[in-house]
Design a protein around this motif. Structure first.
Motif, PDB file in Angstrom:
ATOM      1  N   HIS A   5      37.689  46.610  47.686  1.00  0.00           N
ATOM      2  CA  HIS A   5      39.033  46.071  47.464  1.00  0.00           C
ATOM      3  C   HIS A   5      39.216  45.791  45.977  1.00  0.00           C
ATOM      4  CE1 HIS A   5      39.240  45.755  51.778  1.00  0.00           C
ATOM      5  NE2 HIS A   5      38.078  45.144  51.753  1.00  0.00           N
ATOM      6  N   PRO A  27      44.207  39.621  46.575  1.00  0.00           N
ATOM      7  CA  PRO A  27      44.873  39.805  47.865  1.00  0.00           C
ATOM      8  C   PRO A  27      45.515  41.185  47.915  1.00  0.00           C
ATOM      9  CG  PRO A  27      46.086  38.238  46.487  1.00  0.00           C
ATOM     10  CD  PRO A  27      44.846  38.616  45.744  1.00  0.00           C
ATOM     11  N   ALA A  83      42.456  43.795  52.081  1.00  0.00           N
ATOM     12  CA  ALA A  83      41.422  42.793  51.830  1.00  0.00           C
ATOM     13  C   ALA A  83      41.481  41.689  52.885  1.00  0.00           C
ATOM     14  CB  ALA A  83      41.595  42.193  50.435  1.00  0.00           C
ATOM     15  N   VAL A 101      39.203  37.178  50.006  1.00  0.00           N
ATOM     16  CA  VAL A 101      40.078  37.008  48.850  1.00  0.00           C
ATOM     17  C   VAL A 101      39.729  35.715  48.115  1.00  0.00           C
ATOM     18  CG1 VAL A 101      42.485  36.619  48.147  1.00  0.00           C
ATOM     19  CG2 VAL A 101      41.939  38.347  49.878  1.00  0.00           C
TER      20      VAL A 101
END
Length: 127
Positions: free
Chosen positions: A22, A94, A98, A103
């Motif tokens: 991510h 974020p 994710a 996060v």
């Protein structure tokens, strides 16, 4: 470089399937410079660098490390220019893919590199 090829492939696959990597940022502070008398010439400045981050379960070696807690996680960081050390914070941004519990900011407790230099393996803790 071979490591860049592997990192690009991991990012492409991750983008196509919604993970495991991510978008992230590494937060550090630049070096403070001093004059001969010890006075600050240039204070350290906040620095942010883009990367991709996978949050995973810790390894057995991480569990055996001094200072381990049950809340620690394994962070795999790819696509990062420059060094990474335990003074840094890694932020998982974020986004649509994710997971909410991944996060946020993670302080780095330890850092190592894989043998090909594709990723940095870190033990992270909520920062």
């Amino acid at each position: 470089m071979l490591s860049d090829v592997f990192a690009s492939a991991a990012v492409a696959v991750s983008g196509a399937f919604g993970g495991p990597y991510h978008a992230g940022k590494v937060h550090t502070v630049s070096e403070t410079t001093y004059d001969a008398g010890g006075s600050i010439l240039t204070p350290g400045q906040p620095v942010e660098r883009d990367c991709m981050v996978q949050v995973d379960a810790v390894t057995e070696a991480m569990r055996q490390a001094e200072g381990f807690t049950e809340r620690d996680v394994r962070l795999l960081v790819i696509g990062l220019a420059g060094d990474l050390d335990t003074d840094a914070l890694v932020e998982v941004l974020p986004g649509a893919t994710a997971p909410a519990d991944h996060v946020g900011l993670w302080s780095i407790q330890s850092v190592s590199r894989d043998s090909l230099g594709v990723y940095r393996e870190c033990r992270g803790r909520r920062g």
